[in-house]
Design a protein around this motif. Sequence first.
Motif, mmCIF file in Angstrom:
data_model
loop_
_atom_site.group_PDB
_atom_site.id
_atom_site.type_symbol
_atom_site.label_atom_id
_atom_site.label_comp_id
_atom_site.label_asym_id
_atom_site.label_seq_id
_atom_site.Cartn_x
_atom_site.Cartn_y
_atom_site.Cartn_z
ATOM 1 N N LEU A 1 -41.285 13.005 111.551
ATOM 2 C CA LEU A 1 -42.393 13.954 111.638
ATOM 3 C C LEU A 1 -42.144 15.142 110.719
ATOM 4 O O LEU A 1 -43.024 15.567 109.968
ATOM 5 N N LEU B 1 -37.213 12.225 137.161
ATOM 6 C CA LEU B 1 -36.577 11.731 135.929
ATOM 7 C C LEU B 1 -35.109 12.129 135.821
ATOM 8 O O LEU B 1 -34.293 11.359 135.331
ATOM 9 N N ARG C 1 -38.904 -0.447 136.702
ATOM 10 C CA ARG C 1 -40.212 -0.587 136.045
ATOM 11 C C ARG C 1 -41.004 -1.636 136.812
ATOM 12 O O ARG C 1 -40.431 -2.612 137.294
ATOM 13 N N ARG D 1 -29.847 -1.068 125.815
ATOM 14 C CA ARG D 1 -30.100 0.331 125.449
ATOM 15 C C ARG D 1 -28.939 0.914 124.670
ATOM 16 O O ARG D 1 -29.115 1.574 123.659
ATOM 17 N N GLY E 1 -36.009 6.878 120.768
ATOM 18 C CA GLY E 1 -36.293 7.152 119.358
ATOM 19 C C GLY E 1 -36.539 8.609 119.045
ATOM 20 O O GLY E 1 -37.015 8.942 117.957
ATOM 21 N N VAL F 1 -48.172 11.665 123.335
ATOM 22 C CA VAL F 1 -48.367 10.275 122.900
ATOM 23 C C VAL F 1 -48.493 9.329 124.074
ATOM 24 O O VAL F 1 -49.265 8.390 124.080
ATOM 25 N N ILE G 1 -36.486 -3.547 126.379
ATOM 26 C CA ILE G 1 -35.892 -2.346 126.983
ATOM 27 C C ILE G 1 -36.933 -1.574 127.791
ATOM 28 O O ILE G 1 -36.735 -1.299 128.970
ATOM 29 N N THR H 1 -44.945 7.282 116.285
ATOM 30 C CA THR H 1 -44.828 8.274 115.214
ATOM 31 C C THR H 1 -46.127 8.372 114.417
ATOM 32 O O THR H 1 -46.562 9.472 114.058
ATOM 33 N N VAL I 1 -35.096 8.156 129.178
ATOM 34 C CA VAL I 1 -35.638 8.993 128.105
ATOM 35 C C VAL I 1 -35.864 8.147 126.850
ATOM 36 O O VAL I 1 -35.207 7.126 126.638
ATOM 37 N N HIS J 1 -42.611 4.352 136.483
ATOM 38 C CA HIS J 1 -41.283 4.141 137.051
ATOM 39 C C HIS J 1 -41.451 3.473 138.411
ATOM 40 O O HIS J 1 -42.540 3.505 138.997
ATOM 41 N N PRO K 1 -42.118 15.854 126.243
ATOM 42 C CA PRO K 1 -42.849 14.873 125.419
ATOM 43 C C PRO K 1 -42.148 13.527 125.306
ATOM 44 O O PRO K 1 -42.808 12.511 125.095
ATOM 45 N N LEU L 1 -34.963 9.962 115.739
ATOM 46 C CA LEU L 1 -35.618 9.325 114.600
ATOM 47 C C LEU L 1 -37.030 9.866 114.404
ATOM 48 O O LEU L 1 -37.440 10.228 113.298
ATOM 49 N N ALA L 2 -37.800 9.931 115.497
ATOM 50 C CA ALA L 2 -39.188 10.383 115.412
ATOM 51 C C ALA L 2 -39.267 11.806 114.859
ATOM 52 O O ALA L 2 -40.096 12.110 114.001
ATOM 53 N N LEU M 1 -46.388 8.422 130.639
ATOM 54 C CA LEU M 1 -45.112 7.748 130.367
ATOM 55 C C LEU M 1 -45.293 6.237 130.564
ATOM 56 O O LEU M 1 -46.386 5.719 130.391
HETATM 57 C C1 HEM Z 1 -39.775 5.451 125.879
HETATM 58 C C2 HEM Z 1 -42.161 9.166 123.854
HETATM 59 C C3 HEM Z 1 -40.994 7.519 119.444
HETATM 60 C C4 HEM Z 1 -38.445 3.926 121.462
HETATM 61 C C5 HEM Z 1 -40.552 6.570 125.695
HETATM 62 C C6 HEM Z 1 -41.169 7.322 126.760
HETATM 63 C C7 HEM Z 1 -41.825 8.373 126.191
HETATM 64 C C8 HEM Z 1 -41.628 8.292 124.773
HETATM 65 C C9 HEM Z 1 -42.612 9.464 126.911
HETATM 66 C C10 HEM Z 1 -41.174 6.926 128.248
HETATM 67 C C11 HEM Z 1 -40.101 7.573 129.062
HETATM 68 C C12 HEM Z 1 -40.219 7.155 130.524
HETATM 69 O O1 HEM Z 1 -40.812 6.125 130.842
HETATM 70 O O2 HEM Z 1 -39.716 7.905 131.373
HETATM 71 C C13 HEM Z 1 -42.074 9.026 122.475
HETATM 72 C C14 HEM Z 1 -42.690 9.924 121.516
HETATM 73 C C15 HEM Z 1 -42.374 9.445 120.275
HETATM 74 C C16 HEM Z 1 -41.549 8.262 120.467
HETATM 75 C C17 HEM Z 1 -43.521 11.152 121.868
HETATM 76 C C18 HEM Z 1 -42.759 9.968 118.913
HETATM 77 C C19 HEM Z 1 -42.980 11.200 118.628
HETATM 78 C C20 HEM Z 1 -40.167 6.438 119.605
HETATM 79 C C21 HEM Z 1 -39.529 5.725 118.521
HETATM 80 C C22 HEM Z 1 -38.822 4.701 119.096
HETATM 81 C C23 HEM Z 1 -39.003 4.791 120.541
HETATM 82 C C24 HEM Z 1 -39.632 6.086 117.034
HETATM 83 C C25 HEM Z 1 -37.973 3.644 118.435
HETATM 84 C C26 HEM Z 1 -36.980 3.855 117.682
HETATM 85 C C27 HEM Z 1 -38.609 4.017 122.820
HETATM 86 C C28 HEM Z 1 -38.071 3.055 123.778
HETATM 87 C C29 HEM Z 1 -38.454 3.496 125.057
HETATM 88 C C30 HEM Z 1 -39.218 4.716 124.853
HETATM 89 C C31 HEM Z 1 -37.268 1.799 123.443
HETATM 90 C C32 HEM Z 1 -38.146 2.847 126.403
HETATM 91 C C33 HEM Z 1 -36.905 3.441 127.042
HETATM 92 C C34 HEM Z 1 -36.578 2.795 128.390
HETATM 93 O O3 HEM Z 1 -37.489 2.370 129.095
HETATM 94 O O4 HEM Z 1 -35.378 2.731 128.734
HETATM 95 N N1 HEM Z 1 -40.843 7.191 124.495
HETATM 96 N N2 HEM Z 1 -41.408 8.045 121.805
HETATM 97 N N3 HEM Z 1 -39.821 5.858 120.796
HETATM 98 N N4 HEM Z 1 -39.270 5.018 123.505
HETATM 99 FE FE1 HEM Z 1 -40.253 6.579 122.654
#
Ligand code: HEM
Length: 483
Positions: A432, A68, A78, A107, A424, A346, A94, A287, A421, A353, A414, A427-428, A350
């Motif tokens: 929380l 990563l 992806r 992004r 969100g 959550v 995205i 969330t 990465v 990749h 996480p 925001l999250a 992930l």
């Molecule tokens: C991707 C966790 C909340 C938007 C991810 C990934 C994880 C993650 C593990 C994947 C990273 C990877 O593939 O290497 C979490 C957790 C959250 C949370 C634990 C809540 C506690 C949110 C929120 C949003 C969001 C609130 C929106 C505002 C995204 C997006 C991606 C993403 C758009 C894709 C990024 C990319 O592929 O470039 N999240 N997320 N997430 N998350 Fe979250």
Amino acid sequence: LGMGTGLGRPRSLPALPLVGSLLQLAGHPQLHLRLWRLQSRYGSLYALWMGSHYVVVVNSYRHAREVLLKKGKAFAGRPRTVTTDLLSRGGKDIAFASYGPLWKFQRKLVHTALSMFGEGSLTLERIICREAASLCETLSTAQDMALDMAPELTRAVTNVVCSLCFNSSYRRGDPEFEAMLEYSQGIVDTVAKESLVDIFPWLQIFPNKDLALLKRCLKVRDQLLQQKFTEHKEAFCGDAVRDLMDALLQVRLSAENNSPLAPGLELTDDHLLMTVGDIFGAGVETTTTVLKWAVLYLLHHPEVQRKIQEEMDEKIGLARHPHLSDRPLLPYLEATISEVLRIRPVSPLLIPHVSLADTSIGEYSIPKGARVVINLWSVHHDEKEWDKPEEFNPGRFLDKQGQHIHSPSPSYLPFGAGIRVCLGEVLAKMELFLFLAWVLQRFTLECPQDQPLPSLEGKFGVVLQVQKFRVKARLRDAWRAAS
Ligand code: HEM
Ligand code: PLO
């Protein structure tokens, strides 16, 4: 393949032609646990075949960080799968879009928009507090009843992202909200599940129950997104940017008028829709899931709940509401959130990749096009890094004085890390913190009498879901006395 590196490949599960390693994986509904257990036989880094796809599974934080962070760009791709292609119209969003200039641009856009409306400003805090107040109101009216909190938590979280994305919100019982609940559950249940459809792409010509459900749900979602989009296009005047949808429209407008993004790059309606769809979908499901896990663990650990409340009584009292600026004052609550994110990640695998070039992980060579699955469950439950990993213990995230939070191990990711990465995270964490602080200031959450404690076992899917359970929210005597 891995030419010139002189390295060997990771050990591979035995593979049968065509079916690949499917037989070894079959029969276990919780894929992350299955992959976690396979370590004892194959080591922490091993490979397997999903049909014709070569998949590398990473179970240790060192390799995860290498993929990563250190080699983030080499592993920024992806995979394309049938279900995520349907969800994202062929990767125009995205999360499921492969690495490229358009993905980078989307992004950046969202990142800027989020810091403009939310993270940087007081507006977002006001929105979250408004929803927290409404959630507390609902809990008061349902006092001492065995309540399924899930729909209430979902509505609170949905209204935050709804305000952010569309400048709108839902009332209790709103039919559009009910429809959203239903389609989103259907999507969570079916998308990215390495179902047979994803393993054998040619199976999609056959009727398939999951695929039909997914398509039905996507139709409802797409209608909703389209309607919001049309309304925004009609109302948009270019200078007053009210929400994320407006921000995206404005960027496109200025790109059309003066500077095209780059030759051959076009931000189509589909790209805008799918981008908002991602933020809306991720914003709601992730969330809400963490809040449900947090409530569930608090039922199992009343002593943790008591400690959070003592900390709040001491630092904030009962005369005012919690604010974001109180975060440094409430390390035990912060530690509890960190522990929930560790023990029930959550996104336990992930999003897969893909390597964009021949590369390596540790001492093993990885060919271009390999799918790399990071098993966050293994990373967060590594016995070499975590003392009794299945034990819920917020204290492990606190320093000796109990005043500051820190991760006792680097084996904690996480939100992922590096160029993919989570978008969100900030925001999250705001949500929380505020939702839990508001609820626990007023209520004590208990398991309804004569009922066994609900199961801590998750349900594997695109997010690690919580099984349905009921809660009794009892107004605290201290709160009653103070008001
Ligand atoms: C991707 C966790 C909340 C938007 C991810 C990934 C994880 C993650 C593990 C994947 C990273 C990877 O593939 O290497 C979490 C957790 C959250 C949370 C634990 C809540 C506690 C949110 C929120 C949003 C969001 C609130 C929106 C505002 C995204 C997006 C991606 C993403 C758009 C894709 C990024 C990319 O592929 O470039 N999240 N997320 N997430 N998350 Fe979250
Ligand atoms: C959740 C159901 C929605 O209806 C559509 C949707 C969009 C984005 C997805 C999200 C779902 C699940 C969680 C995902 C998110 C993008 C990033 C996030 C996969 C399928 C995580 C945790 O990686």
